[in-house]
Design a protein around this motif. Structure first.
Motif, mmCIF file in Angstrom:
data_model
loop_
_atom_site.group_PDB
_atom_site.id
_atom_site.type_symbol
_atom_site.label_atom_id
_atom_site.label_comp_id
_atom_site.label_asym_id
_atom_site.label_seq_id
_atom_site.Cartn_x
_atom_site.Cartn_y
_atom_site.Cartn_z
ATOM 1 N N PRO A 29 -10.477 3.889 -0.347
ATOM 2 C CA PRO A 29 -10.985 4.543 -1.559
ATOM 3 C C PRO A 29 -11.428 5.984 -1.293
ATOM 4 C CG PRO A 29 -11.975 2.366 -1.269
ATOM 5 C CD PRO A 29 -11.246 2.670 -0.007
ATOM 6 N N GLU B 151 -11.415 -2.049 -5.501
ATOM 7 C CA GLU B 151 -10.310 -2.519 -6.333
ATOM 8 C C GLU B 151 -8.956 -1.991 -5.862
ATOM 9 O OE1 GLU B 151 -8.586 -4.857 -9.198
ATOM 10 O OE2 GLU B 151 -10.678 -4.825 -8.519
ATOM 11 N N GLU B 152 -8.899 -0.722 -5.464
ATOM 12 C CA GLU B 152 -7.606 -0.163 -5.056
ATOM 13 C C GLU B 152 -7.110 -0.728 -3.725
ATOM 14 O OE1 GLU B 152 -8.124 4.187 -3.605
ATOM 15 O OE2 GLU B 152 -9.881 3.708 -4.828
ATOM 16 N N TYR C 119 0.847 -1.186 0.000
ATOM 17 C CA TYR C 119 0.000 0.000 0.000
ATOM 18 C C TYR C 119 0.888 1.243 0.000
ATOM 19 C CZ TYR C 119 -4.065 -2.926 1.137
ATOM 20 O OH TYR C 119 -5.064 -3.857 1.097
ATOM 21 N N THR C 120 0.281 2.381 -0.287
ATOM 22 C CA THR C 120 1.012 3.636 -0.411
ATOM 23 C C THR C 120 1.912 3.932 0.790
ATOM 24 O OG1 THR C 120 0.764 6.031 -0.720
ATOM 25 C CG2 THR C 120 -0.914 4.923 0.597
ATOM 26 N N LYS D 48 -4.750 -5.895 -2.299
ATOM 27 C CA LYS D 48 -3.314 -6.106 -2.120
ATOM 28 C C LYS D 48 -3.133 -7.439 -1.391
ATOM 29 C CE LYS D 48 -1.764 -2.027 -3.611
ATOM 30 N NZ LYS D 48 -0.829 -1.882 -4.762
#
Length: 220
Positions: A133, A160-161, A86-87, A164
């Motif tokens: 999201p 969707e985002e 993740y970010t 992971k």
């Protein structure tokens, strides 16, 4: 006071052993199907599920069940590389430590030094908001998620985002919650942890419901 109750230090907010172990809701642990699990998932699950203080905490038990069910739906994928994470925006240093030191085997022990519980709680909430999201509502004052107002949109790609799978994905969130709880010592801190853990469980549960089961064996 009943014979099974223990007094909390008046005015201190300190947790009794019973409260931290969650024995107000005793259970036999998560109900999961371990058939076909890869070694990385088996190892991580054993550590996360066997910690005494979390063994009977309802929200943690439900989260473990939802998480392993979701990993199964993802076919136990375990991608690597920067894009598998993740970010980095707001990401706790714990994730970087874990990816370097403990990814091959999730450890009960965390890094040698962890931030104070309240500091870690704030940093995790910033990161949690960053990886969710855009359609989830944020608090205008701090950018964190509005946990008192959860509305799921109908878009089929709404989660969707958040997809992971594997050791670099949802497991990193689990690891953060796991080591965060180890530092909890007061009722206030535990309540904060439970509030966030409940939201993580809600998200993983909704992700589970949003995707259909895929028989990966038929596609290989």
């Amino acid at each position: 006071m009943g014979e099974n109750e223990k007094e909390v230090g008046e005015g201190t907010g300190e947790l009794t052993e019973e409260r931290t172990r969650g024995v107000d809701t005793p259970s036999s642990g998560p109900n999961v199907d371990q058939e076909g699990w890869p070694a990385w998932l088996q190892s991580a699950y054993e550590t996360l599920a066997q910690y005494d203080r979390l063994r009977n905490v309802d929200v943690w038990v439900r989260l473990l069940e939802e998480w392993v069910a979701l990993e199964r739906k993802y076919g136990f994928e375990n991608p690597g590389g920067p894009s598998a994470f993740y970010t980095k925006i707001g990401r706790p240093d714990l994730v970087d430590w874990w990816s370097r030191v403990a990814r091959k085997k999730v450890r009960m022990e965390g890094p040698g030094s962890m931030p104070p519980v309240k500091t870690f709680a704030k940093s995790f909430q910033v990161w949690w908001a960053a990886i969710n999201p855009d359609w989830r509502e944020r608090d205008g004052s701090n950018g964190c998620l509005r946990l008192d107002h959860r509305v799921e949109i109908k878009d089929k790609d709404r989660w969707e985002e958040m997809k992971k799978p594997g050791q670099c994905g949802i497991l990193t969130i689990m690891v953060c919650l796991f080591h965060w709880f180890q530092g909890v010592e007061t009722r206030e801190d535990e309540d904060e942890w439970r509030k966030i853990a409940d939201d993580v469980q809600w998200v993983v549960g909704r992700m589970n419901k949003a995707i259909k089961y895929v028989d990966w064996s038929s596609t290989r």
